[in-house]
Design a protein around this motif. Structure first.
Motif, mmCIF file in Angstrom:
data_model
loop_
_atom_site.group_PDB
_atom_site.id
_atom_site.type_symbol
_atom_site.label_atom_id
_atom_site.label_comp_id
_atom_site.label_asym_id
_atom_site.label_seq_id
_atom_site.Cartn_x
_atom_site.Cartn_y
_atom_site.Cartn_z
ATOM 1 N N PRO A 84 -34.640 111.061 -23.579
ATOM 2 C CA PRO A 84 -33.706 111.691 -22.531
ATOM 3 C C PRO A 84 -34.298 112.990 -21.934
ATOM 4 O O PRO A 84 -34.903 113.660 -22.348
ATOM 5 C CB PRO A 84 -32.489 112.148 -23.550
ATOM 6 C CG PRO A 84 -33.062 112.553 -24.987
ATOM 7 C CD PRO A 84 -34.211 111.718 -24.777
ATOM 8 N N ALA A 85 -33.590 112.998 -20.811
ATOM 9 C CA ALA A 85 -33.865 114.555 -19.925
ATOM 10 C C ALA A 85 -32.586 115.484 -20.484
ATOM 11 O O ALA A 85 -31.960 115.142 -21.389
ATOM 12 C CB ALA A 85 -33.686 114.263 -18.598
ATOM 13 N N TYR A 86 -32.611 116.744 -19.637
ATOM 14 C CA TYR A 86 -31.761 117.895 -20.223
ATOM 15 C C TYR A 86 -30.248 117.095 -20.413
ATOM 16 O O TYR A 86 -29.764 117.497 -21.694
ATOM 17 C CB TYR A 86 -31.924 118.933 -19.180
ATOM 18 C CG TYR A 86 -33.172 119.378 -18.985
ATOM 19 C CD1 TYR A 86 -33.742 120.417 -19.862
ATOM 20 C CD2 TYR A 86 -33.724 119.048 -17.819
ATOM 21 C CE1 TYR A 86 -34.979 121.206 -19.492
ATOM 22 C CE2 TYR A 86 -34.967 119.546 -17.650
ATOM 23 C CZ TYR A 86 -35.559 120.709 -18.329
ATOM 24 O OH TYR A 86 -36.874 121.130 -18.155
ATOM 25 N N LYS A 87 -29.700 116.803 -19.601
ATOM 26 C CA LYS A 87 -28.249 116.220 -19.792
ATOM 27 C C LYS A 87 -28.168 115.072 -20.636
ATOM 28 O O LYS A 87 -27.092 115.093 -21.304
ATOM 29 C CB LYS A 87 -27.720 116.006 -18.408
ATOM 30 C CG LYS A 87 -27.490 117.297 -17.495
ATOM 31 C CD LYS A 87 -26.970 116.808 -16.064
ATOM 32 C CE LYS A 87 -26.760 118.148 -15.125
ATOM 33 N NZ LYS A 87 -26.238 117.902 -13.802
ATOM 34 N N GLY A 88 -29.429 114.215 -20.817
ATOM 35 C CA GLY A 88 -29.103 113.049 -21.372
ATOM 36 C C GLY A 88 -28.932 113.167 -23.058
ATOM 37 O O GLY A 88 -28.365 112.589 -23.590
ATOM 38 N N VAL A 89 -29.785 114.456 -23.485
ATOM 39 C CA VAL A 89 -29.473 114.773 -24.854
ATOM 40 C C VAL A 89 -28.071 114.925 -25.133
ATOM 41 O O VAL A 89 -27.834 114.619 -26.420
ATOM 42 C CB VAL A 89 -30.384 116.045 -25.073
ATOM 43 C CG1 VAL A 89 -30.367 116.527 -26.588
ATOM 44 C CG2 VAL A 89 -31.715 115.909 -24.813
ATOM 45 N N LEU A 107 -37.337 121.488 -25.775
ATOM 46 C CA LEU A 107 -35.962 121.366 -26.851
ATOM 47 C C LEU A 107 -35.832 122.535 -27.846
ATOM 48 O O LEU A 107 -34.474 122.967 -27.867
ATOM 49 C CB LEU A 107 -36.330 120.065 -27.751
ATOM 50 C CG LEU A 107 -35.418 119.894 -28.669
ATOM 51 C CD1 LEU A 107 -33.917 119.503 -28.035
ATOM 52 C CD2 LEU A 107 -35.850 118.744 -29.671
ATOM 53 N N ASP A 108 -36.531 123.314 -28.113
ATOM 54 C CA ASP A 108 -36.276 124.524 -28.919
ATOM 55 C C ASP A 108 -35.552 125.587 -28.169
ATOM 56 O O ASP A 108 -34.574 126.074 -28.593
ATOM 57 C CB ASP A 108 -37.647 125.010 -29.507
ATOM 58 C CG ASP A 108 -37.126 126.450 -30.350
ATOM 59 O OD1 ASP A 108 -36.873 126.224 -31.313
ATOM 60 O OD2 ASP A 108 -38.052 127.533 -29.847
ATOM 61 N N THR A 129 -46.956 123.526 -31.536
ATOM 62 C CA THR A 129 -46.121 124.625 -31.045
ATOM 63 C C THR A 129 -44.789 124.124 -31.062
ATOM 64 O O THR A 129 -44.012 125.027 -31.766
ATOM 65 C CB THR A 129 -46.207 125.282 -29.493
ATOM 66 O OG1 THR A 129 -47.799 125.416 -29.363
ATOM 67 C CG2 THR A 129 -45.455 126.608 -29.015
ATOM 68 N N MET A 130 -44.199 122.973 -30.478
ATOM 69 C CA MET A 130 -42.902 122.911 -30.565
ATOM 70 C C MET A 130 -42.242 122.275 -32.116
ATOM 71 O O MET A 130 -41.399 122.546 -32.793
ATOM 72 C CB MET A 130 -42.646 121.630 -29.654
ATOM 73 C CG MET A 130 -41.194 121.255 -29.506
ATOM 74 S SD MET A 130 -40.988 119.981 -28.175
ATOM 75 C CE MET A 130 -39.187 119.860 -28.300
ATOM 76 N N LYS A 131 -43.561 121.736 -32.697
ATOM 77 C CA LYS A 131 -43.092 121.341 -34.027
ATOM 78 C C LYS A 131 -43.003 122.424 -34.837
ATOM 79 O O LYS A 131 -41.993 122.257 -35.780
ATOM 80 C CB LYS A 131 -44.127 120.506 -34.597
ATOM 81 C CG LYS A 131 -44.110 119.759 -36.073
ATOM 82 C CD LYS A 131 -45.513 119.047 -36.361
ATOM 83 C CE LYS A 131 -45.214 118.212 -37.669
ATOM 84 N NZ LYS A 131 -45.258 118.978 -38.843
#
Length: 346
Positions: free
Chosen positions: A73-78, A105-106, A131-133
């Motif tokens: 998903p993109a931003y709104k899709g999440v 996401l973070d 980095t994100m993990k």
């Protein structure tokens, strides 16, 4: 029962070249290669709010018929698909995967804290960078997996690399065109270097789809382009190597600090192009400094100018990186990424 269902922005019937669409298509194609087309179901999220009821209906069908269900998903899709996946899985008990596109996401969870509990219900959240993990694991997530971005691109042989360059050095960009990608900053920097030298040291060819909210601004910007800066239109991702292989280097001046693994850098590596890039949050996950590219301070135009001045004085430094880039490109092959995913989870 199909092996896997994939929800994402396929944009069937449309010629879309953004990173999200390219990634979901590449993953879908590789899953079909590995599992057979009859074992893969797709749900297209293109069309916006008016298609939400159909998307939900198709997602329910996917849960009924697929052992593994994934979403990109993109931003709104999440906000739509994470609650939907969580609800449906109370009835169907499937393995579910959130394949993250980008590195936002973070920071997104700072605004939507309620999502954290639902996100932890996925079998795995697959992120592109360490980095994100690390950031998500600090929030208490136990289901984070590292799955790099990937692209199926032709392999350029070392003997086909161009090793001889003279001024003016041909630079390029190959990504979505918008203010946030730093295109105006790059144009300013190249003009400044050329003006300081009193001659054309660098040319710039700009490739990519112009973001819809930036079209009018970019059209105005083009009116003032000097002769050594040109917009070359959009190129399908499977033509990227052929398009880029004769350039001196690719520049990635992004102003988005939370980029993941940009597909444009994979394109550059496959074409044997070193990358001159701003140091976004996950820079070190993608670029080996002074081996496959050179970085400059994020958001600092003067630092970009300094890098271009340095390269002008020692172009061989970048030329010597070209073979390293071909080696690095192999790390992002869809066969390696998807094959490893199937072996681990299916």
């Amino acid at each position: 029962m199909k092996k896997v269902g994939i929800v994402g922005h396929f944009g069937f019937g449309h010629k879309l070249l953004n990173g999200q669409t390219i990634k979901v298509k590449i993953l879908s194609e590789e899953f079909q290669n590995e599992l057979g087309s009859g074992n893969v179901m797709t749900v297209d999220t293109h069309g916006g709010a008016k298609r939400v009821p159909a998307m939900i209906g198709n997602t329910i069908t996917m849960f009924r018929n697929c052992e593994n269900c994934m979403v990109l998903p993109a931003y709104k899709g999440v906000l739509v698909f994470t609650p939907l996946f969580s609800l449906l899985n109370k009835f169907y008990h499937r393995k579910t995967y959130y394949i993250v596109v980008g590195g936002w996401l973070d920071s997104y969870l700072n605004k939507y804290k309620w999502l954290e509990k639902l996100l932890k219900n996925y079998t795995a959240i697959c992120v592109e960078t360490t980095t994100m993990k690390n950031a998500l694991e600090k929030r208490g997530f136990k289901n984070i997996e590292l799955v790099a971005n990937c692209k199926e691109l032709p392999e350029l042989s070392v003997r086909n690399l161009q090793h001889s360059f003279i001024e003016p050095y041909a630079l390029c960009t190959f990504s979505r065109i918008m203010k946030g990608k730093g295109i105006e900053n790059l144009i300013y920097a190249i003009q400044k270097v050329n003006e300081n030298a009193g001659q054309i040291v660098y040319t710039l060819d700009i490739y990519g789809e112009v973001w819809k909210d930036y079209i009018s601004e970019f059209e105005e910007l083009q009116k003032d382009f000097p002769e050594y800066i040109k917009y070359k239109g959009s190129v399908n991702y499977d033509k990227s190597v052929e398009t880029l292989k004769n350039y001196f280097a690719l520049v990635f001046p992004t102003l988005f600090y939370t980029e993941g693994i940009p597909g444009t850098i994979i394109d550059a590596y496959a074409a044997g192009l070193p990358v001159i890039s701003s140091r976004w949050e996950s820079y070190d996950d993608v670029i080996e400094d002074n081996i496959t590219g050179i970085g400059y301070e994020f958001g600092n135009d003067e630092a970009l100018i300094d890098i271009l001045e340095t390269v002008k004085c020692d172009p061989q430094k970048l030329i010597d990186m070209k073979e390293n880039c071909l080696r690095k490109a192999k790390e992002f092959s869809p066969r390696a990424i998807v094959g490893g995913f199937i072996q681990k989870f299916f």
